[in-house]
Design an enzyme around this catalytic site. Structure first.
Site, PDB file in Angstrom:
ATOM      1  N   HIS A   7     -25.792  16.150  -6.228  1.00 32.32           N
ATOM      2  CA  HIS A   7     -25.930  14.927  -7.035  1.00 32.32           C
ATOM      3  C   HIS A   7     -27.410  14.712  -7.330  1.00 32.32           C
ATOM      4  O   HIS A   7     -28.065  13.835  -6.767  1.00 32.32           O
ATOM      5  CB  HIS A   7     -25.344  13.727  -6.292  1.00 32.32           C
ATOM      6  CG  HIS A   7     -25.155  12.522  -7.168  1.00 32.32           C
ATOM      7  ND1 HIS A   7     -24.089  11.675  -7.053  1.00 32.32           N
ATOM      8  CD2 HIS A   7     -25.901  12.010  -8.178  1.00 32.32           C
ATOM      9  CE1 HIS A   7     -24.180  10.700  -7.937  1.00 32.32           C
ATOM     10  NE2 HIS A   7     -25.288  10.885  -8.625  1.00 32.32           N
TER      11      HIS A   7
ATOM     12  N   HIS B 211     -30.383  13.919 -10.038  1.00 28.29           N
ATOM     13  CA  HIS B 211     -30.954  13.482 -11.308  1.00 28.29           C
ATOM     14  C   HIS B 211     -32.306  14.190 -11.420  1.00 28.29           C
ATOM     15  O   HIS B 211     -33.221  13.888 -10.652  1.00 28.29           O
ATOM     16  CB  HIS B 211     -31.184  11.972 -11.324  1.00 28.29           C
ATOM     17  CG  HIS B 211     -29.935  11.147 -11.233  1.00 28.29           C
ATOM     18  ND1 HIS B 211     -29.469  10.381 -12.281  1.00 28.29           N
ATOM     19  CD2 HIS B 211     -29.065  10.940 -10.207  1.00 28.29           C
ATOM     20  CE1 HIS B 211     -28.366   9.747 -11.913  1.00 28.29           C
ATOM     21  NE2 HIS B 211     -28.100  10.077 -10.649  1.00 28.29           N
TER      22      HIS B 211
ATOM     23  N   LYS C  61     -20.490  16.124 -16.326  1.00 29.52           N
ATOM     24  CA  LYS C  61     -20.578  14.863 -15.607  1.00 29.52           C
ATOM     25  C   LYS C  61     -20.066  13.729 -16.486  1.00 29.52           C
ATOM     26  O   LYS C  61     -20.557  13.491 -17.590  1.00 29.52           O
ATOM     27  CB  LYS C  61     -22.031  14.585 -15.203  1.00 29.52           C
ATOM     28  CG  LYS C  61     -22.278  13.189 -14.648  1.00 29.52           C
ATOM     29  CD  LYS C  61     -21.522  12.950 -13.330  1.00 29.52           C
ATOM     30  CE  LYS C  61     -21.696  11.525 -12.832  1.00 29.52           C
ATOM     31  NZ  LYS C  61     -23.079  11.141 -12.566  1.00 29.52           N
TER      32      LYS C  61
ATOM     33  N   HIS D  37     -19.887   9.773 -16.681  1.00 31.81           N
ATOM     34  CA  HIS D  37     -20.605   8.629 -16.115  1.00 31.81           C
ATOM     35  C   HIS D  37     -20.267   7.372 -16.902  1.00 31.81           C
ATOM     36  O   HIS D  37     -20.230   7.379 -18.136  1.00 31.81           O
ATOM     37  CB  HIS D  37     -22.115   8.867 -16.152  1.00 31.81           C
ATOM     38  CG  HIS D  37     -22.888   7.924 -15.277  1.00 31.81           C
ATOM     39  ND1 HIS D  37     -23.028   6.582 -15.568  1.00 31.81           N
ATOM     40  CD2 HIS D  37     -23.548   8.127 -14.106  1.00 31.81           C
ATOM     41  CE1 HIS D  37     -23.756   6.002 -14.625  1.00 31.81           C
ATOM     42  NE2 HIS D  37     -24.086   6.922 -13.724  1.00 31.81           N
TER      43      HIS D  37
ATOM     44  N   HIS E  14     -18.490   9.497 -12.186  1.00 32.48           N
ATOM     45  CA  HIS E  14     -18.922   8.165 -11.761  1.00 32.48           C
ATOM     46  C   HIS E  14     -18.050   7.211 -12.573  1.00 32.48           C
ATOM     47  O   HIS E  14     -18.198   7.106 -13.787  1.00 32.48           O
ATOM     48  CB  HIS E  14     -20.413   8.007 -12.067  1.00 32.48           C
ATOM     49  CG  HIS E  14     -20.962   6.623 -11.906  1.00 32.48           C
ATOM     50  ND1 HIS E  14     -22.194   6.385 -11.330  1.00 32.48           N
ATOM     51  CD2 HIS E  14     -20.494   5.395 -12.256  1.00 32.48           C
ATOM     52  CE1 HIS E  14     -22.453   5.086 -11.350  1.00 32.48           C
ATOM     53  NE2 HIS E  14     -21.419   4.468 -11.912  1.00 32.48           N
TER      54      HIS E  14
ATOM     55  N   HIS F 276     -20.216   9.328  -4.981  1.00 35.50           N
ATOM     56  CA  HIS F 276     -20.308   8.066  -4.237  1.00 35.50           C
ATOM     57  C   HIS F 276     -18.964   7.327  -4.243  1.00 35.50           C
ATOM     58  O   HIS F 276     -18.818   6.238  -4.810  1.00 35.50           O
ATOM     59  CB  HIS F 276     -21.445   7.169  -4.743  1.00 35.50           C
ATOM     60  CG  HIS F 276     -21.699   7.199  -6.213  1.00 35.50           C
ATOM     61  ND1 HIS F 276     -20.770   6.807  -7.142  1.00 35.50           N
ATOM     62  CD2 HIS F 276     -22.786   7.581  -6.913  1.00 35.50           C
ATOM     63  CE1 HIS F 276     -21.278   6.945  -8.350  1.00 35.50           C
ATOM     64  NE2 HIS F 276     -22.504   7.411  -8.229  1.00 35.50           N
TER      65      HIS F 276
ATOM     66  N   HIS G 168     -29.982   1.167 -13.109  1.00 29.49           N
ATOM     67  CA  HIS G 168     -29.038   1.039 -14.214  1.00 29.49           C
ATOM     68  C   HIS G 168     -29.515   0.074 -15.294  1.00 29.49           C
ATOM     69  O   HIS G 168     -28.717  -0.478 -16.041  1.00 29.49           O
ATOM     70  CB  HIS G 168     -27.648   0.679 -13.689  1.00 29.49           C
ATOM     71  CG  HIS G 168     -27.020   1.835 -12.989  1.00 29.49           C
ATOM     72  ND1 HIS G 168     -26.492   2.904 -13.661  1.00 29.49           N
ATOM     73  CD2 HIS G 168     -26.899   2.115 -11.665  1.00 29.49           C
ATOM     74  CE1 HIS G 168     -26.044   3.788 -12.783  1.00 29.49           C
ATOM     75  NE2 HIS G 168     -26.290   3.337 -11.575  1.00 29.49           N
TER      76      HIS G 168
ATOM     77  N   ASP H 170     -28.310  11.686  -4.894  1.00 29.51           N
ATOM     78  CA  ASP H 170     -28.496  10.758  -6.021  1.00 29.51           C
ATOM     79  C   ASP H 170     -29.988  10.522  -6.243  1.00 29.51           C
ATOM     80  O   ASP H 170     -30.459   9.391  -6.358  1.00 29.51           O
ATOM     81  CB  ASP H 170     -27.762   9.441  -5.773  1.00 29.51           C
ATOM     82  CG  ASP H 170     -27.304   8.752  -7.055  1.00 29.51           C
ATOM     83  OD1 ASP H 170     -27.765   9.147  -8.132  1.00 29.51           O
ATOM     84  OD2 ASP H 170     -26.482   7.829  -6.977  1.00 29.51           O
TER      85      ASP H 170
END
Length: 566
Positions: free
Chosen positions: A133, A135, A216, A218, A245, A271, A319, A359
């Site tokens: 995971h 980024h 992915k 999301h 996600h 998660h 976010h 993450d």
């Protein structure tokens, strides 16, 4: 001749029946088997065994290992054993008894003039960690991860773009090409995930053909039932994994809607507790389904007195939320729940959650995957006691369960277990050596493809390697052509078949992902429990098979401040 156990352990490391404490935790492992031969152990040094005509043979390079790690204590999903480990051509060639077959009995790993030696006496040897995971926000993450014992990073991104700050997507063929080219610079196995949020297949297919090893989904890009269904269909067609996600706000459906959109197809749920994102408050239910491969990210590992406050702040930044907007604050608060985070601890200990990842820089710490895994194991031992499967006076099964969460299980999930993920013959020699007192916190030596890529190292101008300042430094396998020969870039089978590595001029060794689509939770080693999860929508209390899951937050943790004063 007989010597005491203590003297033997001091000289050659622990043997069968000896116990070793892991760092400053309450976890104890016991040696289950010793592949070496008493009285015939090999050890390098002045007056020691590995000398010409003694432990070193006259065999040519083709007949001996390139490197032997002597008398190491291996911790892996399959066992906790003492052995010599031979490395050849970048892979693990043998696990057994090293020496000179001309004069020693039972030798399975021949040492010669072409063999290097790494002393494993009193050390713990593990497979390099796999973080699924990532980024890719900044390249400096890669060195941070490597120095923590992680040797494979899977995820997406393009740098500190707003999309990458929130989602693990390397979006589109152009960005995939640039990131694959950038991967050539780093002593790390790297695989990239494309953006999976589209309701028609063509935008996803072109990313897989451009090298993405997975897709992915999301919520920030819109994880609707249509996009889920389409993404999984493309993944099935091209044998790549899907990570998801889910929809925290339940805008396009509830957890049952998402589970229905899976249609029984294999998917990696990020998660899965929900603090990192996902259907509020009950995404945690997903861990009870055979086609769902559930993981945690490390900020909630384990549940402590600081977890809730820290997460609210993290969420606002990651976010792109505004604390002055009431709806944004409500969104953040809906995701952070004491009850589900506490349940997550226990579900890991039961083997219902199968993996742990970071993450990185997006509500997670890239250098703490391994540390937080073992902190969780320690917290659970203190709060729940020994596991039924553990032996008398040891935590061997618990150790195997937890090490699998960041080694073999992520490898199985993402179709790379044929290359990495365990200390087994034939695997790429991505290995980490630890002093037991620093286990899980600060490794001593990190090998990539059989060569030393990073290490603790003292002053380069000193007369010996150990004077202060001692800190982590890149070693020779982190440079030049050696880097390209010892680290892997993972791509899809479709990209390999089309000649993508040659078209992009990639220099690192190329490996493909395969076997992603038929993986089931039952394939995840020591972590295959399928509970029936119920979440109270008012109190957020979690029950597994009717049993309430609750544990108190930790006030203090091992593997923490005392290790980071220097």
């Amino acid at each position: 001749m007989k010597i005491s156990r203590q003297a033997y352990a001091d000289m050659f490391g622990p043997t069968v029946g000896d116990k070793v404490r892991l760092a400053d935790t309450e976890l104890w492992i016991e040696v289950e088997q010793d592949f070496t031969t008493y009285g015939e152990e090999v050890k390098f040094g002045g007056g020691k065994v590995i000398r010409d005509g003694q432990g070193q043979s006259q065999l040519l390079a083709a007949e001996v290992v390139d490197t032997v790690i002597t008398n190491a204590l291996i911790i892996d999903h399959w066992g906790i054993v003492k052995a010599d480990v031979g490395l050849k051509d970048g892979r693990i060639a043998a696990i057994g008894k090293a020496g000179n077959p001309d004069v020693q009995p039972g030798v399975t790993i021949a040492i010669g003039a072409s063999s290097e030696v790494i002393a494993g006496e009193g050390m713990i040897l593990t497979a390099g960690g796999i973080d699924t995971h990532i980024h890719f926000i900044c390249p400096q993450q890669i060195e941070e991860a490597l120095m923590s014992g992680v040797t494979t990073m899977i995820g997406g991104g393009t740098g500190p773009a707003t999309g990458t700050n929130a989602t693990t997507c390397t979006s589109g063929p152009w960005h995939l090409a640039r990131m694959l080219q950038a991967a050539d610079a780093f002593p790390m196995n790297i695989g990239l995930t494309g953006k999976g949020n589209a309701s028609l297949p063509e935008p996803l297919i072109e990313q897989v053909k451009a090298g993405a090893i997975g897709l992915k989904l999301h919520e920030d890009w819109g994880t609707t039932p249509a996009s889920i269904d389409n993404c999984l269909s493309v993944a099935d067609q091209y044998d790549v994994q899907v990570a998801i996600h889910t929809d925290t706000l339940n805008e396009s459906g509830f957890v049952e809607t998402t589970l229905g959109a899976f249609k029984g197809r294999t998917i990696h749920t990020y998660h899965t507790e929900g603090a990192g994102g996902g259907h509020a408050p009950d995404i945690i239910k997903a861990c009870g389904f055979a086609n769902v491969l559930p993981s945690s990210t490390n900020p909630t590992r384990p549940f402590t007195r600081n977890t809730i406050d820290e997460h609210l702040d993290m969420l606002m930044v990651c976010h792109h939320l505004d604390p002055s907007i009431a709806e944004d604050v409500a969104f953040a608060e809906s995701r952070i729940r004491r009850e589900t985070i506490a349940a997550e601890d226990i579900l890991h200990d039961l083997g219902a959650f199968s993996m742990i990842s970071s993450d990185s820089q997006a509500m997670g710490r890239v250098g703490e995957v391994i540390t937080r895994t073992w902190q969780t194991a320690d917290k659970m031992k203190k709060q729940r006691g020994p596991l039924p499967q553990d032996g008398e006076g040891n935590d061997n099964f618990r150790a195997k369960r937890y090490i699998a969460k960041y080694t073999i299980n992520p490898a199985i999930t993402h179709g790379i277990s044929h290359e990495v993920g365990s200390v087994e013959v034939g695997k790429w020699a991505d290995l980490v050596l630890w002093r037991p007192a620093f286990f899980g916190v600060k490794p001593t030596l990190i090998l990539k493809g059989g060569a030393i890529a990073a290490s603790l190292m003292g002053d380069a101008n000193a007369s010996i390697p150990t004077p202060q300042p001692v800190h982590y430094r890149p070693m020779f396998a982190s440079y030049g052509g050696s880097l390209h020969a010892t680290s892997l870039t993972f791509i899809s089978q479709a990209a390999q078949a089309s000649g993508l590595p040659e078209a992009l001029g990639l220099k690192k060794k190329i490996a493909v992902v395969k076997g992603c689509r038929d993986v089931q939770k039952t394939d995840l080693i020591h972590n295959d429990y399928l509970p029936n999860i119920d979440v109270d929508p008012q109190t957020y209390q979690v029950k597994a098979d009717g049993v309430l899951l609750w544990c108190e937050p930790a006030e203090t943790l091992p593997m923490a401040q005392r290790y980071f004063l220097f």
